[in-house]
Design an enzyme around this catalytic site. Structure first.
Site, PDB file in Angstrom:
ATOM      1  N   MET A  76       9.965  53.075 -38.416  1.00 50.50           N
ATOM      2  CA  MET A  76      10.645  51.962 -38.371  1.00 50.50           C
ATOM      3  C   MET A  76      12.202  52.235 -38.747  1.00 50.50           C
ATOM      4  O   MET A  76      12.643  51.161 -39.227  1.00 50.50           O
ATOM      5  CB  MET A  76       9.927  50.840 -39.214  1.00 50.50           C
ATOM      6  CG  MET A  76       8.499  50.500 -38.680  1.00 50.50           C
ATOM      7  SD  MET A  76       7.912  48.952 -39.131  1.00 50.50           S
ATOM      8  CE  MET A  76       7.942  48.867 -41.057  1.00 50.50           C
ATOM      9  N   TYR A  84      15.647  53.856 -40.901  1.00 49.04           N
ATOM     10  CA  TYR A  84      16.065  53.796 -42.168  1.00 49.04           C
ATOM     11  C   TYR A  84      15.321  55.196 -42.848  1.00 49.04           C
ATOM     12  O   TYR A  84      14.721  55.213 -43.807  1.00 49.04           O
ATOM     13  CB  TYR A  84      15.527  52.608 -43.013  1.00 49.04           C
ATOM     14  CG  TYR A  84      16.451  52.413 -44.159  1.00 49.04           C
ATOM     15  CD1 TYR A  84      17.871  51.930 -43.855  1.00 49.04           C
ATOM     16  CD2 TYR A  84      16.406  52.510 -45.695  1.00 49.04           C
ATOM     17  CE1 TYR A  84      18.958  51.671 -44.757  1.00 49.04           C
ATOM     18  CE2 TYR A  84      17.516  52.726 -46.434  1.00 49.04           C
ATOM     19  CZ  TYR A  84      18.713  52.027 -46.164  1.00 49.04           C
ATOM     20  OH  TYR A  84      19.654  51.823 -47.016  1.00 49.04           O
ATOM     21  N   GLY A 141      11.134  62.118 -45.426  1.00 50.48           N
ATOM     22  CA  GLY A 141       9.534  61.914 -45.102  1.00 50.48           C
ATOM     23  C   GLY A 141       9.454  61.989 -43.594  1.00 50.48           C
ATOM     24  O   GLY A 141       8.465  62.850 -42.883  1.00 50.48           O
ATOM     25  N   HIS A 142      10.425  61.346 -43.044  1.00 55.68           N
ATOM     26  CA  HIS A 142      10.498  61.023 -41.754  1.00 55.68           C
ATOM     27  C   HIS A 142      10.795  62.445 -41.214  1.00 55.68           C
ATOM     28  O   HIS A 142      10.287  63.067 -39.766  1.00 55.68           O
ATOM     29  CB  HIS A 142      11.438  59.925 -41.180  1.00 55.68           C
ATOM     30  CG  HIS A 142      11.110  58.647 -41.614  1.00 55.68           C
ATOM     31  ND1 HIS A 142      12.033  57.873 -42.343  1.00 55.68           N
ATOM     32  CD2 HIS A 142      10.059  57.682 -41.211  1.00 55.68           C
ATOM     33  CE1 HIS A 142      11.280  56.748 -42.676  1.00 55.68           C
ATOM     34  NE2 HIS A 142      10.167  56.653 -42.111  1.00 55.68           N
ATOM     35  N   GLN A 151       3.427  43.609 -37.113  1.00 60.77           N
ATOM     36  CA  GLN A 151       2.890  44.265 -38.350  1.00 60.77           C
ATOM     37  C   GLN A 151       3.339  43.651 -39.678  1.00 60.77           C
ATOM     38  O   GLN A 151       2.877  43.930 -40.819  1.00 60.77           O
ATOM     39  CB  GLN A 151       2.639  45.617 -38.274  1.00 60.77           C
ATOM     40  CG  GLN A 151       4.276  46.395 -38.803  1.00 60.77           C
ATOM     41  CD  GLN A 151       4.382  47.899 -38.513  1.00 60.77           C
ATOM     42  OE1 GLN A 151       4.463  48.416 -37.513  1.00 60.77           O
ATOM     43  NE2 GLN A 151       4.310  48.642 -39.527  1.00 60.77           N
ATOM     44  N   ASP A 154       0.745  56.476 -45.638  1.00 65.84           N
ATOM     45  CA  ASP A 154       0.346  55.429 -45.034  1.00 65.84           C
ATOM     46  C   ASP A 154      -1.325  55.991 -44.449  1.00 65.84           C
ATOM     47  O   ASP A 154      -1.499  56.349 -43.528  1.00 65.84           O
ATOM     48  CB  ASP A 154       0.847  55.167 -43.983  1.00 65.84           C
ATOM     49  CG  ASP A 154       2.307  54.551 -44.241  1.00 65.84           C
ATOM     50  OD1 ASP A 154       2.254  53.629 -45.302  1.00 65.84           O
ATOM     51  OD2 ASP A 154       3.224  55.077 -43.898  1.00 65.84           O
ATOM     52  N   VAL A 186       6.042  63.275 -48.856  1.00 66.61           N
ATOM     53  CA  VAL A 186       7.139  64.035 -49.280  1.00 66.61           C
ATOM     54  C   VAL A 186       7.709  63.227 -50.491  1.00 66.61           C
ATOM     55  O   VAL A 186       7.673  61.966 -50.535  1.00 66.61           O
ATOM     56  CB  VAL A 186       8.170  63.953 -48.332  1.00 66.61           C
ATOM     57  CG1 VAL A 186       9.504  64.650 -48.994  1.00 66.61           C
ATOM     58  CG2 VAL A 186       7.803  64.898 -47.204  1.00 66.61           C
ATOM     59  N   SER A 239       9.979  56.302 -49.660  1.00 65.58           N
ATOM     60  CA  SER A 239       9.594  55.091 -48.597  1.00 65.58           C
ATOM     61  C   SER A 239      10.838  54.415 -48.504  1.00 65.58           C
ATOM     62  O   SER A 239      11.643  54.219 -49.445  1.00 65.58           O
ATOM     63  CB  SER A 239       8.582  54.046 -49.332  1.00 65.58           C
ATOM     64  OG  SER A 239       8.654  52.889 -48.825  1.00 65.58           O
ATOM     65  N   ARG A 241      11.059  51.375 -48.391  1.00 67.90           N
ATOM     66  CA  ARG A 241      11.079  50.225 -49.225  1.00 67.90           C
ATOM     67  C   ARG A 241      11.671  50.635 -50.619  1.00 67.90           C
ATOM     68  O   ARG A 241      11.940  49.607 -51.382  1.00 67.90           O
ATOM     69  CB  ARG A 241       9.713  49.743 -49.379  1.00 67.90           C
ATOM     70  CG  ARG A 241       9.399  48.779 -48.001  1.00 67.90           C
ATOM     71  CD  ARG A 241       8.074  47.941 -48.367  1.00 67.90           C
ATOM     72  NE  ARG A 241       7.895  47.113 -46.919  1.00 67.90           N
ATOM     73  CZ  ARG A 241       7.278  47.465 -46.144  1.00 67.90           C
ATOM     74  NH1 ARG A 241       6.441  48.382 -45.972  1.00 67.90           N
ATOM     75  NH2 ARG A 241       7.058  46.447 -45.107  1.00 67.90           N
TER      76      ARG A 241
HETATM   77  O1  PAF Z   1       4.692  53.789 -40.570  1.00 66.07           O
HETATM   78  C1  PAF Z   1       5.187  53.183 -39.723  1.00 66.07           C
HETATM   79  O2  PAF Z   1       6.463  53.214 -40.041  1.00 66.07           O
HETATM   80  C2  PAF Z   1       5.117  52.043 -38.820  1.00 66.07           C
HETATM   81  O3  PAF Z   1       3.743  51.257 -39.315  1.00 66.07           O
HETATM   82  C3  PAF Z   1       4.640  52.574 -37.347  1.00 66.07           C
HETATM   83  C4  PAF Z   1       3.561  53.550 -37.335  1.00 66.07           C
HETATM   84  C5  PAF Z   1       5.978  53.236 -37.141  1.00 66.07           C
HETATM   85  C6  PAF Z   1       4.244  51.257 -36.395  1.00 66.07           C
HETATM   86  O4  PAF Z   1       5.497  50.638 -36.430  1.00 66.07           O
END
Ligand code: PAF
Length: 284
Positions: free
Chosen positions: A30, A32, A36-37, A61, A150, A176, A185, A187
């Site tokens: 999502m 930002y 970790g990403h 979501q 998650d 991470v 995160s 957030r």
């Molecule tokens: O983990 C997230 O950032 C979201 O839940 C995802 C998997 C990109 C789905 O919107």
């Protein structure tokens, strides 16, 4: 790196890669972006010919009183980070392209969504499963990469691909953490300095429980108490849940006999943080 902004263009690229026999890895996010990403992108880079990262703050979501509008967004910054991590294509569609007028199809994964965040955030995993299914159809990856932070999301998506025969391997990568142990995160930016300092109790509590587990403790109540006691030392922490669940079904368990996940959700003010640790007993 190229940024693709429409579903139509992304689908046409995916079709051509398929024809050429290329291995495609997808990193759904999502945005930002944080380390970790980027660790997910690095893993995809090692495995795949083409790495696609999606950036889409998925409205379906978020609950009505959640932070969809406030969720941090910074596409320019994300583009620079993604390029540095070896991403080939950034897919950043608009909500109206993903959910056009009259959109009415949703994916509901039952059972595994009854617990933890699924119980606390009704409809959340319906939105996650729906958008991830759409991304799988649009990008057609062989492999998709998700963070273990998650943990329930990973379990839900594994169930979804199994049940719906989606030809995608779900790859979960380790959490991470910052130097003090706080899980990364997007957030975390919501936290005040004081909340951020106290947020360390999530990982400290989980680490204490893990220590007990390594010493042979298998009882859920004892492990959960170690986590709860630690979190409660932070005056600003408000526990949403501390749960020990089966690593596959996410159903609560009393005793660890196979793979378990010890998971926490804690509020600091309006900000809800989650963290977990996997505890595995080797089968004889
Ligand atoms: O983990 C997230 O950032 C979201 O839940 C995802 C998997 C990109 C789905 O919107």
């Amino acid at each position: 790196m190229k940024t693709i902004e429409t579903v139509a263009e992304m689908m046409s690229l995916a079709k051509s890669w398929r024809r050429e026999g290329k291995t495609v890895g997808l990193v759904p996010t999502m945005g930002y972006l944080h380390q970790g990403h980027l660790s997910l992108a690095a893993a995809a880079r090692l495995d795949c010919d083409i790495v696609v990262m999606s950036i889409f703050v998925n409205p379906t979501q978020f609950g009505p009183n959640e932070d969809y509008e406030a969720y941090p967004r910074d596409l320019g910054h994300d583009q620079a980070l993604a390029e540095g991590a070896g991403v080939d294509y950034l897919f950043a569609p608009q909500p109206a392209d993903m959910y056009p007028k009259g959109y009415s199809t949703f994916v509901n994964v039952e059972g595994v969504t009854d617990y933890l965040c699924g119980a606390k955030r009704p409809g959340h995993f319906r939105g996650v499963a729906t958008v991830v299914s759409k991304l799988f159809h649009i990008v057609q990856p062989e492999k998709a990469y998700f963070g273990q932070k998650d943990g329930q999301q990973v379990a839900v998506l594994r169930r979804m691909v199994r049940d719906l025969n989606m030809p995608v391997e779900i790859i979960a990568r380790p959490i991470v953490r910052e130097a003090d142990g706080v899980a990364l995160s997007s957030r975390n930016v919501y936290l005040t300095e004081e909340q951020r300092q106290q947020a360390v109790v999530l990982s400290q509590g989980l680490a204490k429980a893990r220590e007990l587990f390594v010493q042979g403790e298998r009882n859920g109540n004892v492990l959960k108490k170690a986590v709860t006691d630690t979190i409660q030392t932070a005056p600003l922490a408000n526990i949403d849940y501390v749960q020990l669940v089966d690593g596959d079904t996410m159903a609560p368990i009393q005793q660890i006999t196979g793979t378990a996940m010890l998971a926490v959700a804690v509020y600091f003010g309006e900000t809800r943080l989650i963290d977990n640790t996997l505890l595995e007993v080797e089968s004889e």
